[in-house]
Every structure is written in structure tokens, then in C-alpha cells.
Design an enzyme around this catalytic site. Structure first.
Site, PDB file in Angstrom:
ATOM      1  N   PHE A  11       0.820  -1.213   0.000  1.00 10.35           N
ATOM      2  CA  PHE A  11       0.000   0.000   0.000  1.00 10.35           C
ATOM      3  C   PHE A  11       0.861   1.274   0.000  1.00 10.35           C
ATOM      4  CE2 PHE A  11      -2.394   2.762   3.233  1.00 10.35           C
ATOM      5  CZ  PHE A  11      -3.053   3.492   2.260  1.00 10.35           C
ATOM      6  N   ASP A  31      10.212  -6.880  -3.630  1.00  9.22           N
ATOM      7  CA  ASP A  31       9.031  -7.312  -2.890  1.00  9.22           C
ATOM      8  C   ASP A  31       8.888  -8.828  -3.048  1.00  9.22           C
ATOM      9  OD1 ASP A  31       6.193  -5.553  -2.019  1.00  9.22           O
ATOM     10  OD2 ASP A  31       6.120  -7.745  -2.162  1.00  9.22           O
ATOM     11  N   SER A  83       2.064  -6.294   8.071  1.00 10.55           N
ATOM     12  CA  SER A  83       1.564  -5.003   8.567  1.00 10.55           C
ATOM     13  C   SER A  83       0.199  -5.050   9.262  1.00 10.55           C
ATOM     14  CB  SER A  83       1.464  -4.019   7.390  1.00 10.55           C
ATOM     15  OG  SER A  83       0.417  -4.392   6.518  1.00 10.55           O
ATOM     16  N   THR A 130       6.187   2.640  12.582  1.00 13.32           N
ATOM     17  CA  THR A 130       4.838   2.999  12.986  1.00 13.32           C
ATOM     18  C   THR A 130       4.822   3.719  14.327  1.00 13.32           C
ATOM     19  OG1 THR A 130       2.748   2.038  13.712  1.00 13.32           O
ATOM     20  CG2 THR A 130       4.667   0.637  13.904  1.00 13.32           C
ATOM     21  N   ASP A 131       3.785   4.517  14.556  1.00 13.55           N
ATOM     22  CA  ASP A 131       3.632   5.137  15.884  1.00 13.55           C
ATOM     23  C   ASP A 131       3.166   4.114  16.927  1.00 13.55           C
ATOM     24  OD1 ASP A 131       0.977   4.804  15.071  1.00 13.55           O
ATOM     25  OD2 ASP A 131       0.394   6.892  15.421  1.00 13.55           O
ATOM     26  N   GLU A 132       2.774   2.915  16.468  1.00 11.81           N
ATOM     27  CA  GLU A 132       2.296   1.907  17.418  1.00 11.81           C
ATOM     28  C   GLU A 132       3.414   1.430  18.351  1.00 11.81           C
ATOM     29  OE1 GLU A 132      -0.336  -1.064  15.796  1.00 11.81           O
ATOM     30  OE2 GLU A 132      -0.873   0.233  14.122  1.00 11.81           O
ATOM     31  N   TYR A 157       2.578  -7.232  16.343  1.00 10.25           N
ATOM     32  CA  TYR A 157       3.000  -6.369  15.218  1.00 10.25           C
ATOM     33  C   TYR A 157       3.876  -5.232  15.717  1.00 10.25           C
ATOM     34  CZ  TYR A 157       2.758  -2.469  11.932  1.00 10.25           C
ATOM     35  OH  TYR A 157       3.091  -1.401  11.132  1.00 10.25           O
ATOM     36  N   LYS A 161       7.882  -4.352  15.066  1.00 10.12           N
ATOM     37  CA  LYS A 161       8.364  -3.104  14.460  1.00 10.12           C
ATOM     38  C   LYS A 161       9.328  -2.385  15.419  1.00 10.12           C
ATOM     39  CE  LYS A 161       7.402  -1.481  11.009  1.00 10.12           C
ATOM     40  NZ  LYS A 161       7.947  -1.648   9.633  1.00 10.12           N
ATOM     41  N   ASN A 187      -2.284   5.144   8.000  1.00  9.42           N
ATOM     42  CA  ASN A 187      -2.453   5.637   6.633  1.00  9.42           C
ATOM     43  C   ASN A 187      -3.793   5.179   6.059  1.00  9.42           C
ATOM     44  OD1 ASN A 187       0.636   6.034   4.917  1.00  9.42           O
ATOM     45  ND2 ASN A 187       0.432   5.891   7.118  1.00  9.42           N
ATOM     46  N   LYS A 196      -8.077  -3.808   5.797  1.00  7.49           N
ATOM     47  CA  LYS A 196      -7.876  -2.727   6.769  1.00  7.49           C
ATOM     48  C   LYS A 196      -9.178  -1.949   6.941  1.00  7.49           C
ATOM     49  CE  LYS A 196      -3.453  -3.717   7.262  1.00  7.49           C
ATOM     50  NZ  LYS A 196      -2.284  -3.170   6.617  1.00  7.49           N
ATOM     51  N   ARG A 221      -7.480   7.217  16.270  1.00  3.20           N
ATOM     52  CA  ARG A 221      -6.296   7.149  15.415  1.00  3.20           C
ATOM     53  C   ARG A 221      -6.107   8.507  14.739  1.00  3.20           C
ATOM     54  NH1 ARG A 221      -6.005   3.438  18.364  1.00  3.20           N
ATOM     55  NH2 ARG A 221      -5.940   1.216  17.891  1.00  3.20           N
ATOM     56  N   ARG A 288     -10.737  -6.079  19.669  1.00  2.00           N
ATOM     57  CA  ARG A 288      -9.428  -6.701  19.457  1.00  2.00           C
ATOM     58  C   ARG A 288      -8.751  -6.844  20.816  1.00  2.00           C
ATOM     59  NH1 ARG A 288      -5.773  -2.928  15.907  1.00  2.00           N
ATOM     60  NH2 ARG A 288      -6.505  -4.136  14.137  1.00  2.00           N
ATOM     61  N   PRO A 289      -8.151  -8.009  21.122  1.00  2.00           N
ATOM     62  CA  PRO A 289      -7.432  -8.125  22.402  1.00  2.00           C
ATOM     63  C   PRO A 289      -6.290  -7.103  22.471  1.00  2.00           C
ATOM     64  CG  PRO A 289      -7.520 -10.253  21.246  1.00  2.00           C
ATOM     65  CD  PRO A 289      -8.072  -9.228  20.303  1.00  2.00           C
TER      66      PRO A 289
HETATM   67  P1  NAD Z   1       1.428  -3.672   3.163  1.00  2.00           P
HETATM   68  O1  NAD Z   1       1.091  -4.871   3.968  1.00  2.00           O
HETATM   69  O2  NAD Z   1       0.377  -3.050   2.292  1.00  2.00           O
HETATM   70  O3  NAD Z   1       2.655  -4.009   2.193  1.00  2.00           O
HETATM   71  C1  NAD Z   1       3.784  -4.702   2.635  1.00  2.00           C
HETATM   72  C2  NAD Z   1       4.570  -5.172   1.424  1.00  2.00           C
HETATM   73  O4  NAD Z   1       5.743  -5.836   1.910  1.00  2.00           O
HETATM   74  C3  NAD Z   1       3.810  -6.171   0.550  1.00  2.00           C
HETATM   75  O5  NAD Z   1       3.912  -5.797  -0.803  1.00  2.00           O
HETATM   76  C4  NAD Z   1       4.509  -7.489   0.823  1.00  2.00           C
HETATM   77  O6  NAD Z   1       4.519  -8.374  -0.294  1.00  2.00           O
HETATM   78  C5  NAD Z   1       5.912  -7.042   1.181  1.00  2.00           C
HETATM   79  N1  NAD Z   1       6.580  -8.021   2.044  1.00  2.00           N
HETATM   80  C6  NAD Z   1       6.080  -8.617   3.169  1.00  2.00           C
HETATM   81  N2  NAD Z   1       6.968  -9.489   3.664  1.00  2.00           N
HETATM   82  C7  NAD Z   1       8.063  -9.443   2.846  1.00  2.00           C
HETATM   83  C8  NAD Z   1       9.314 -10.096   2.839  1.00  2.00           C
HETATM   84  N3  NAD Z   1       9.620 -11.026   3.767  1.00  2.00           N
HETATM   85  N4  NAD Z   1      10.198  -9.784   1.878  1.00  2.00           N
HETATM   86  C9  NAD Z   1       9.894  -8.861   0.928  1.00  2.00           C
HETATM   87  N5  NAD Z   1       8.718  -8.231   0.866  1.00  2.00           N
HETATM   88  C10 NAD Z   1       7.809  -8.515   1.818  1.00  2.00           C
HETATM   89  O7  NAD Z   1       2.024  -2.622   4.185  1.00  2.00           O
HETATM   90  P2  NAD Z   1       1.864  -1.027   4.216  1.00  2.00           P
HETATM   91  O8  NAD Z   1       0.604  -0.701   4.892  1.00  2.00           O
HETATM   92  O9  NAD Z   1       2.154  -0.482   2.870  1.00  2.00           O
HETATM   93  O10 NAD Z   1       3.043  -0.649   5.216  1.00  2.00           O
HETATM   94  C11 NAD Z   1       4.363  -0.382   4.707  1.00  2.00           C
HETATM   95  C12 NAD Z   1       5.281  -0.092   5.862  1.00  2.00           C
HETATM   96  O11 NAD Z   1       4.786   1.020   6.611  1.00  2.00           O
HETATM   97  C13 NAD Z   1       5.406  -1.246   6.869  1.00  2.00           C
HETATM   98  O12 NAD Z   1       6.724  -1.318   7.305  1.00  2.00           O
HETATM   99  C14 NAD Z   1       4.477  -0.844   8.006  1.00  2.00           C
HETATM  100  O13 NAD Z   1       4.920  -1.386   9.225  1.00  2.00           O
HETATM  101  C15 NAD Z   1       4.612   0.662   7.980  1.00  2.00           C
HETATM  102  N6  NAD Z   1       3.439   1.384   8.489  1.00  2.00           N
HETATM  103  C16 NAD Z   1       2.214   1.229   7.915  1.00  2.00           C
HETATM  104  C17 NAD Z   1       1.130   1.960   8.411  1.00  2.00           C
HETATM  105  C18 NAD Z   1      -0.241   1.870   7.786  1.00  2.00           C
HETATM  106  O14 NAD Z   1      -1.151   2.574   8.254  1.00  2.00           O
HETATM  107  N7  NAD Z   1      -0.461   1.086   6.748  1.00  2.00           N
HETATM  108  C19 NAD Z   1       1.297   2.816   9.492  1.00  2.00           C
HETATM  109  C20 NAD Z   1       2.570   2.917  10.047  1.00  2.00           C
HETATM  110  C21 NAD Z   1       3.628   2.228   9.528  1.00  2.00           C
END
Ligand code: NAD
Length: 351
Positions: A11, A31, A83, A130-132, A157, A161, A187, A196, A221, A288-289
Site C-alpha cells: 500500500f 518485494d 503489517s 509505525t507510531d504503534e 506487530y 516493528k 495511513n 484494513k 487514530r 481486538r485483544p
Molecule cells: P502492506 O502490507 O500493504 O505491504 C507490505 C509489502 O511488503 C507487501 O507488498 C509485501 O509483499 C511485502 N513483504 C512482506 N513481507 C516481505 C518479505 N519477507 N520480503 C519482501 N517483501 C515482503 O504494508 P503497508 O501498509 O504499505 O506498510 C508499509 C510499511 O509502513 C510497513 O513497514 C508498516 O509497518 C509501515 N506502516 C504502515 C502503516 C499503515 O497505516 N499502513 C502505518 C505505520 C507504519
């Protein structure tokens, strides 16, 4: 700049890839294509001569070494991760393997190349987190996460992180690797995977199904539009001070219930039901727990030091997002058959 972006079929990663290509950067998108990936997200740049896709897993050190040797990236933007908090409750192992061990392997592969090339100062390893990791806030609006807030992760999770953040800081302190970190809030926006909250609400509403709200919906959030986040990430990469972390928030706190009602109201305008409002479908379900009560980002550092602020309010961002889902049914319908999508996950009953 030649950027290695990990997780660029996900994403946020795909928004970064699209924006980086538009800015004239060279992008190697690495990826593993897990259930959460979708190459459609980057279809608009796939034919660009500056774009390369490599299917590889960050847990595979040999594959990472080959990518660094073949492409010699000048910077890494590390977004690949498991994620989804609910999935981390049901199956935490993959989160530890990818988010902690995978980050370790990526750091080592980056360090090896950086040292071989004479430790260039301009190299960057940008770790996206993440802020989590900061835990859960009380309702007091004056209290927000700063970059100095102590870590207190509470889900598998967020703990994974947090572990990866600590590794990145250790590689900077111990080996001198030039790193920057960013910790962002929730996001939302186009291409958000349909497990999500926001896409679940939109898609369940359009299907006339119950719209699940965890607990009493009071969890707060700080919603960040993904395109704003991608812009902030490129800024942190280019202007962030090595060794420093930057909190990135949307300055848009809403409770889950407020947010769900906003989405229903937008849908009532754009795609009215035959009778009644989409909000009639709202259904409160078991919480959610360990559900964190509130996240909120104090945006001072990135605003004052790098001059970044979000460009949209949550009302504007949600309007664009709902319209995008209405206009892109083929994209989300193709993903609805994937494992676990549309099911209630993370009740903490398995294991
Ligand atoms: P997402 O789950 O949409 O995408 C994750 C991507 O990583 C996928 O394309 C997946 O194929 C790839 N991936 C997973 N495991 C892998 C591996 N072992 N090797 C290579 N590729 C792998 O996640 P997102 O929501 O786009 O989040 C991206 C980053 O931002 C993450 O690090 C997440 O922790 C962080 N983040 C996300 C949010 C949110 O609201 N979505 C908020 C804070 C931080």
C-alpha cells in the site's frame, strides 16, 4: 537518486514508488509478493525505464546481496513488512521473521555494500515504522507521541516493528551506517488492501453487509493520507539528519466510530442506498485483544525542521478515497478472494 524500495508492491510502498518515479528517481522495487502485495499498484510506472522490479524476500540474505551487487543503490527505503495487527495476533511468527529478522538481513546486506564502496556519507538507510511502537495514549488531547516518547509496544506487530527500529539505531551507533527513521500514524487512501478498516467499511457498505466496529468504536487514530505520507518519506530521505527519527502524522484525530460514520455519510452522497443510510449497517463486534486506546502524533519536528505538513484534512482525503474505491472495483474485487480477506481475524482464540 537510485533507490532500493522494499515492499513497493504494498500500500504505502507503491505510493512511494509512483512518486519517486514521477520525481525522476531510479527505483528498484524489491518485494516478495505476499498476500498483501499487488503489482497493479505500480502498473502505471512499470514500463518506465527508471523502474525495475525484483521478486525477493528480505529474509533471504543471498538474494539481498545479489540485488545490492546488481543495482548498487544509493539509498534504501525499507517498507517491506507484515503489517496487519489482527494477523499478528493469530500468527505472530511471520511478523518476527519478516519484520525483525528480515530487517536484520537487509541492514547487513546494506552495510556490506556501503563498506565495500568506502562508506559513502551520502548513503541512506531509511527505515519506515509505525507510531504503534509508542504504545497507547490517554484521551488527553495535549498528550501526543514525540520522537522522545519511550517505546511501549503492546501487540505482536508493534513489538516486531519496535525490534526492527532498535536494530536500525544499533547499526547506526555501532557501524556508523547513515540511517534515518520515521514513525507514522495510520495511513489511508487509494490501493489500501481490503482487510484494513477503511476499505472494509467501504466494501461492506457497498455490498449491504454489516459494517464491523471493534468494541465501542472509541479507539482514536491520527489519520494520514497515503500520498501525503509518500511525500513526507521522500523529504525525510533527502533532508532528514542521519541518525534522527521523524514522527509523521495527519493532524486528524478521529475515533473509529466517527470515522466510520464519515465514510457512511460520503457514500450516502455518492452512491445512495435504496432506503436508509449506510450507517444503519454499523454493527459493534468483540474488541481486538489489547486494542490500543489512542494514537496521536506531535508533528513539531517534521514541521519545524523539514517544513512538511499534511496537505489534506481527513474529510478531503476520505472523499478522494471513497471515490477511488467506487471507480476501481476491478482492483478490489480481484483481492477479495485472497486468504483471510473478509473474515474476522485476530480475536486471540487460535494458537
Ligand atoms: P502492506 O502490507 O500493504 O505491504 C507490505 C509489502 O511488503 C507487501 O507488498 C509485501 O509483499 C511485502 N513483504 C512482506 N513481507 C516481505 C518479505 N519477507 N520480503 C519482501 N517483501 C515482503 O504494508 P503497508 O501498509 O504499505 O506498510 C508499509 C510499511 O509502513 C510497513 O513497514 C508498516 O509497518 C509501515 N506502516 C504502515 C502503516 C499503515 O497505516 N499502513 C502505518 C505505520 C507504519
Amino acid at each position: 537518486m537510485r533507490l532500493l524500495v522494499t515492499g513497493g508492491a504494498g500500500f504505502i510502498g507503491s505510493a512511494v514508488v509512483r512518486r519517486a518515479i514521477a520525481r525522476g528517481h531510479e527505483v528498484i522495487n524489491l518485494d516478495a509478493l505476499t498476500y498483501a502485495a499487488c503489482l497493479e499498484n505500480v502498473a502505471s510506472v512499470a514500463a518506465d525505464p527508471n523502474y525495475t522490479f525484483v521478486k525477493a524476500d528480505i529474509r533471504d540474505r543471498a538474494a539481498l546481496d545479489a540485488v545490492f551487487a546488481d543495482h548498487a543503490p544509493e539509498a534504501v527505503m525499507h517498507l517491506a513488512a507484515e503489517s496487519h495487527v489482527d494477523r499478528s495476533i493469530d500468527a505472530p511468527g511471520t511478523f518476527i521473521e519478516t519484520n525483525i529478522l528480515g530487517t536484520f538481513h537487509l541492514l547487513e546486506a546494506a552495510r556490506a555494500q556501503w563498506q565495500r564502496r568506502g562508506r559513502p556519507e551520502a548513503f541512506r538507510f531509511h527505515h519506515i515504522s509505525t507510531d504503534e511502537v509508542f504504545g497507547s495514549l490517554p484521551p488527553d488531547p495535549e498528550v501526543k507521541f514525540t520522537e522522545e516518547t519511550p517505546y511501549d509496544p503492546r501487540s505482536p506487530y508493534s513489538a516486531s516493528k519496535a525490534g526492527s527500529d532498535h536494530l536500525v539505531r544499533a547499526w547506526a551507533a555501532t557501524y556508523g551506517l547513515p540511517v534515518v527513521l520515521s514513525n507514522c500514524s495510520n495511513n489511508y487512501g487509494p490501493y489500501h488492501f481490503p482487510e484494513k478498516l477503511i476499505p472494509v467499511v467501504i466494501l461492506n457498505a457497498l455490498a449491504g453487509r454489516a459494517i464491523p466496529v471493534y468494541g465501542d468504536g472509541s479507539n482514536v487514530r491520527d489519520w494520514l493520507y497515503v500520498e501525503d505520507h509518500a511525500e513526507a518519506l521522500l523529504l525525510v530521505l533527502q533532508k532528514g539528519v542521519p541518525g534522527r527519527s521523524y514522527n509523521i502524522g495527519g493532524e486528524n484525530e478521529r475515533s473509529n466510530l466517527e470515522l466510520v460514520r464519515m465514510i457512511c455519510a460520503i457514500l450516502d452522497e455518492k452512491a445512495p442506498r435504496a432506503t436508509g443510510s449506510y450507517s444503519d449497517l454499523i454493527t459493534f463486534v468483540a474488541d481486538r485483544p489489547g486494542h490500543d486506546a489512542r494514537y496521536a502524533i506531535a508533528p513539531g519536528r517534521i514541521r519545524d525542521e523539514l517544513g512538511w505538513r499534511p496537505s489534506v484534512t481527513v474529510e478531503e482525503g476520505l472523499d478522494c478515497t471513497v471515490q477511488w474505491y467506487l471507480d476501481n472495483r476491478d482492483w478490489w474485487q480481484a483481492l477479495q478472494a485472497r486468504d483471510g480477506v473478509g473474515q474476522r481475524l485476530g480475536r486471540g482464540e487460535g494458537g
